[in-house]
Write an enzyme that holds these catalytic residues in place. Structure first.
Site, PDB file in Angstrom:
ATOM      1  N   PHE A  20       0.812  -1.223   0.000  1.00 55.11           N
ATOM      2  CA  PHE A  20       0.000   0.000   0.000  1.00 55.11           C
ATOM      3  C   PHE A  20       0.837   1.261   0.000  1.00 55.11           C
ATOM      4  CE2 PHE A  20       1.002  -0.022   4.504  1.00 55.11           C
ATOM      5  CZ  PHE A  20       1.069   1.327   4.803  1.00 55.11           C
TER       6      PHE A  20
ATOM      7  N   LYS B  16      -1.296  -7.193  -9.166  1.00 56.12           N
ATOM      8  CA  LYS B  16      -2.245  -7.322  -8.056  1.00 56.12           C
ATOM      9  C   LYS B  16      -1.819  -6.293  -7.027  1.00 56.12           C
ATOM     10  CE  LYS B  16      -3.052  -8.522  -4.355  1.00 56.12           C
ATOM     11  NZ  LYS B  16      -3.402  -7.496  -3.332  1.00 56.12           N
TER      12      LYS B  16
ATOM     13  N   ARG C 139      -5.698  -1.748  -0.276  1.00 52.48           N
ATOM     14  CA  ARG C 139      -5.982  -0.572   0.557  1.00 52.48           C
ATOM     15  C   ARG C 139      -6.012   0.727  -0.256  1.00 52.48           C
ATOM     16  NH1 ARG C 139      -1.711  -2.104   5.204  1.00 52.48           N
ATOM     17  NH2 ARG C 139      -1.948  -4.323   4.874  1.00 52.48           N
TER      18      ARG C 139
ATOM     19  N   SER D 199       5.364  -7.014   3.359  1.00 54.52           N
ATOM     20  CA  SER D 199       5.956  -7.375   4.653  1.00 54.52           C
ATOM     21  C   SER D 199       6.711  -8.708   4.546  1.00 54.52           C
ATOM     22  CB  SER D 199       4.851  -7.472   5.702  1.00 54.52           C
ATOM     23  OG  SER D 199       3.898  -8.431   5.300  1.00 54.52           O
TER      24      SER D 199
ATOM     25  N   CYS E  61       9.535   1.844   3.591  1.00 55.26           N
ATOM     26  CA  CYS E  61      10.496   0.777   3.898  1.00 55.26           C
ATOM     27  C   CYS E  61      11.899   1.338   4.057  1.00 55.26           C
ATOM     28  CB  CYS E  61      10.475  -0.282   2.810  1.00 55.26           C
ATOM     29  SG  CYS E  61      11.141   0.323   1.271  1.00 55.26           S
TER      30      CYS E  61
ATOM     31  N   GLU F  89       9.213  -4.000  12.998  1.00 57.74           N
ATOM     32  CA  GLU F  89       9.036  -2.833  12.130  1.00 57.74           C
ATOM     33  C   GLU F  89       7.731  -2.152  12.554  1.00 57.74           C
ATOM     34  OE1 GLU F  89       7.827  -3.638   8.060  1.00 57.74           O
ATOM     35  OE2 GLU F  89       9.100  -2.006   7.356  1.00 57.74           O
TER      36      GLU F  89
HETATM   37  P1  NAD Z   1       1.562  -6.608   3.125  1.00 58.62           P
HETATM   38  O1  NAD Z   1       2.575  -7.687   3.182  1.00 58.62           O
HETATM   39  O2  NAD Z   1       0.459  -6.610   4.111  1.00 58.62           O
HETATM   40  O3  NAD Z   1       0.831  -6.627   1.682  1.00 58.62           O
HETATM   41  C1  NAD Z   1       1.569  -6.608   0.490  1.00 58.62           C
HETATM   42  C2  NAD Z   1       0.777  -7.320  -0.597  1.00 58.62           C
HETATM   43  O4  NAD Z   1       0.586  -8.687  -0.218  1.00 58.62           O
HETATM   44  C3  NAD Z   1      -0.617  -6.729  -0.827  1.00 58.62           C
HETATM   45  O5  NAD Z   1      -0.874  -6.694  -2.204  1.00 58.62           O
HETATM   46  C4  NAD Z   1      -1.537  -7.703  -0.108  1.00 58.62           C
HETATM   47  O6  NAD Z   1      -2.801  -7.801  -0.699  1.00 58.62           O
HETATM   48  C5  NAD Z   1      -0.788  -9.027  -0.239  1.00 58.62           C
HETATM   49  N1  NAD Z   1      -1.060  -9.939   0.893  1.00 58.62           N
HETATM   50  C6  NAD Z   1      -1.356  -9.589   2.169  1.00 58.62           C
HETATM   51  N2  NAD Z   1      -1.522 -10.692   2.917  1.00 58.62           N
HETATM   52  C7  NAD Z   1      -1.342 -11.754   2.103  1.00 58.62           C
HETATM   53  C8  NAD Z   1      -1.382 -13.179   2.307  1.00 58.62           C
HETATM   54  N3  NAD Z   1      -1.638 -13.699   3.494  1.00 58.62           N
HETATM   55  N4  NAD Z   1      -1.129 -13.968   1.265  1.00 58.62           N
HETATM   56  C9  NAD Z   1      -0.857 -13.447   0.043  1.00 58.62           C
HETATM   57  N5  NAD Z   1      -0.802 -12.118  -0.204  1.00 58.62           N
HETATM   58  C10 NAD Z   1      -1.040 -11.272   0.811  1.00 58.62           C
HETATM   59  O7  NAD Z   1       2.372  -5.236   3.138  1.00 58.62           O
HETATM   60  P2  NAD Z   1       1.793  -3.749   3.229  1.00 58.62           P
HETATM   61  O8  NAD Z   1       1.269  -3.514   4.587  1.00 58.62           O
HETATM   62  O9  NAD Z   1       0.927  -3.459   2.065  1.00 58.62           O
HETATM   63  O10 NAD Z   1       3.127  -2.895   3.024  1.00 58.62           O
HETATM   64  C11 NAD Z   1       3.996  -2.564   4.075  1.00 58.62           C
HETATM   65  C12 NAD Z   1       5.184  -3.484   4.116  1.00 58.62           C
HETATM   66  O11 NAD Z   1       5.865  -3.464   2.867  1.00 58.62           O
HETATM   67  C13 NAD Z   1       6.215  -3.066   5.147  1.00 58.62           C
HETATM   68  O12 NAD Z   1       6.697  -4.207   5.800  1.00 58.62           O
HETATM   69  C14 NAD Z   1       7.305  -2.419   4.310  1.00 58.62           C
HETATM   70  O13 NAD Z   1       8.595  -2.431   4.889  1.00 58.62           O
HETATM   71  C15 NAD Z   1       7.267  -3.269   3.101  1.00 58.62           C
HETATM   72  N6  NAD Z   1       7.880  -2.603   1.966  1.00 58.62           N
HETATM   73  C16 NAD Z   1       9.088  -3.052   1.553  1.00 58.62           C
HETATM   74  C17 NAD Z   1       9.724  -2.431   0.502  1.00 58.62           C
HETATM   75  C18 NAD Z   1      11.062  -2.932   0.034  1.00 58.62           C
HETATM   76  O14 NAD Z   1      11.471  -2.547  -1.036  1.00 58.62           O
HETATM   77  N7  NAD Z   1      11.752  -3.763   0.783  1.00 58.62           N
HETATM   78  C19 NAD Z   1       9.120  -1.346  -0.132  1.00 58.62           C
HETATM   79  C20 NAD Z   1       7.876  -0.916   0.313  1.00 58.62           C
HETATM   80  C21 NAD Z   1       7.252  -1.549   1.367  1.00 58.62           C
END
Ligand code: NAD
Length: 499
Positions: free
Chosen positions: A149, A173, A177, A226, A281, A384
């Site tokens: 998101f 995909k 949010r 995450s 991140c 985090e």
């Molecule tokens: P999230 O892991 O909750 O969701 C990311 C994606 O995964 C979304 O599209 C979501 O629909 C999907 N998803 C969620 N639960 C799932 C499941 N159980 N099975 C399959 N798919 C699922 O992350 P978020 O809250 O949207 O984003 C924040 C996180 O992203 C933080 O941990 C942040 O550090 C990380 N992030 C990392 C980077 C990087 O480059 N390392 C960059 C941006 C954000």
């Protein structure tokens, strides 16, 4: 209430699964739209259409594909304000920050204009008698991307711009949010000349993600989000024989040496710690001053700056430093972690837990928080937080500060603030973290370098954007050819060598 769609074969398509997810306006707390959550059948259909569209797009010469990228850059510039407004409305980040989100994605598209150069491959003339050898980069077919998101414009473009420039079709995909901007991007790329079906957007949750992971047509999966989900997707995607790159969470340390320019360090911490409400991140979430005297000076200067941060809705324009968190659940989670820090003995020197904004009482705001005397065993250090919370861990020496950052399970970004070139060089050499800033708090590499963390912040070998992205989204094929074909040297039963 607005019902959002998928974007399939050049059209906005309503969801048919009967499942929806709420999309909030985080500043007011209202549910402003609902987004469909795709079923396996809807995902499979989107993939099948992408697979049909891909061969013609992949066969188009790279310069023509690059022209689509060039046109897309112009359209992104034209629509910058519109995209940023939609982004702020669903995410909550400030308008200038939302523009930065679009701009960072635009820069990756701009990099992809170089596709003809980046896809050139290798050639050896005369590798043997009459033998030429060449390697070419071919598209994978259908690639898929699952995005978080927190950067709903930049991160989708990190993935689909190089994938498309390499000749793949792409199924995105996005986060459920804040799904509006990815839908707008798909329309915009078609206006730029992308054939229908080459870029599809399916909204959804785990069901849609699992459908992509298990679909045999999908050749590669990109994920950013995450760490637990990154690990899950990496495991299942690899088991299914796909090429997978997954980027996870972070806990970025900034080390402040005793000789650092303290005003510069404080400015850096304020922007990198609290910008976007800490929902980045690459946010700095841990300050590590070296020596108690450095720590005392740092905290003394930080407190008034943190206390005077302006928190509000994006509609307040430049008067706001950061906005609300993305959902009520995100707010509850962050407040719970702050409480745990207090219970576990950290000193909360600025307490933003009770922050309320007149007229926006239902918004998901958290006031800025600053902790001192945090220790590595505390949950606020290990986890985090992804909120406007900066933790200070005092180190007694440079070696202790270095070890602290190295021992953390995450390895996305880090920074050192110092005037000592030796210390900076030593830090950059020894640290086991993917992106390092020297007197730069958010060392996000530009589009023509690659972005990626180490340790539990990334799974897979190749990074985002830069040359790595052209490697990730292509397969190398090496051809050995002999002309003239008339050379006859009899059957040879041993392995060919250059002896
Ligand atoms: P999230 O892991 O909750 O969701 C990311 C994606 O995964 C979304 O599209 C979501 O629909 C999907 N998803 C969620 N639960 C799932 C499941 N159980 N099975 C399959 N798919 C699922 O992350 P978020 O809250 O949207 O984003 C924040 C996180 O992203 C933080 O941990 C942040 O550090 C990380 N992030 C990392 C980077 C990087 O480059 N390392 C960059 C941006 C954000």
């Amino acid at each position: 209430m607005q019902e959002l769609t998928h974007y399939i074969n050049g059209e906005h398509v309503k969801g048919t699964s009967g499942r929806f997810s709420d999309v909030y306006n985080p500043a007011t707390g209202e549910v402003q739209a609902k987004t469909p959550l795709a079923s396996k059948e809807e995902v499979d259909r989107a993939v099948a259409i992408a697979a049909e569209a891909q061969p013609a797009w992949g066969a188009m010469n790279p310069q023509r594909r690059a022209r689509v990228m060039m046109k897309a850059v112009q359209l992104l510039e034209r629509d910058m304000d519109k995209l940023a407004e939609a982004l702020s409305r669903e995410h909550g980040k400030t308008f200038p920050d939302a523009k930065g989100d679009v701009q960072r994605g635009l820069e990756v598209v701009e990099y992809c204009i170089g596709a003809p150069e980046l896809l050139k491959g290798e050639f050896t003339y005369g590798a043997g008698p009459g033998i030429d050898m060449y390697s070419m980069r071919q598209p994978l077919g259908v690639s898929a991307g699952i995005t978080p998101f927190n950067f709903p414009a930049m991160i989708p473009m990190w993935m689909f711009a190089p994938a498309l420039a390499c000749g793949n079709a792409f199924v995105l995909k996005p986060s459920e949010r804040d799904p509006s901007v990815p839908l707008m991007l798909a329309e915009l790329f078609e206006e730029a000349g992308l054939p229908k079906g080459v870029l599809q957007v399916v909204n959804g949750d785990k069901e849609a993600v699992d459908a992509l992971l298990d679909n045999e047509t999908v050749q590669s999966i990109g994920f950013v989000g995450s760490t637990p989900i990154a690990q899950y997707i990496y495991g299942r995607g690899c088991t299914n024989g796909k090429r997978v790159q997954c980027f996870g969470g972070a806990k970025n340390h900034m080390i402040i040496m005793p000789d650092a320019d303290m005003d510069q360090a404080v400015d850096a911490l304020i922007g990198a710690g609290y910008g976007a409400a800490g929902e980045r991140c690459m946010a700095i979430s841990v300050a590590v001053p070296v020596g108690d005297e450095t720590a005392d000076r740092l905290i003394e200067k930080l407190i008034p700056r943190v206390e005077s941060l302006k928190v509000g809705p994006y509609t307040a324009g430049d008067d706001v430093d950061y906005g609300p968190l993305v959902t009520p659940q995100a707010r509850e989670r962050v407040l719970g972690l702050i409480n745990s820090g207090v219970e576990q003995g950290a000193k909360l020197v600025v307490d933003g837990r009770d922050f309320k904004l007149q007229g926006y009482e239902d918004g998901f705001f958290v006031g800025p928080c600053l902790f001192d005397n945090v220790t590595p065993d505390m949950d606020i250090y290990k986890t985090e937080i992804f909120g406007p919370v900066l933790s200070t861990v005092r180190a007694q020496s440079y070696e202790e500060a270095l070890k602290l950052a190295m021992d953390h399970e995450y390895g996305n970004g880090t920074a050192i603030f110092t005037r000592d070139g030796d210390a900076a060089r030593d830090f950059a050499t020894r640290i086991n973290i993917g992106m390092v800033g020297i007197n730069v708090p958010i060392p996000v590499p530009l589009a023509y370098h690659t972005f990626g963390g180490w340790k539990k912040s990334a799974f897979g070998d190749l990074n985002q954007h830069g040359p790595d992205s052209f490697r990730f989204y292509t397969r190398t094929k090496t051809v050995t050819s002999r002309w003239p074909s008339g050379i006859k040297d009899g059957a040879d039963f041993s392995i060919p060598t250059m002896e």
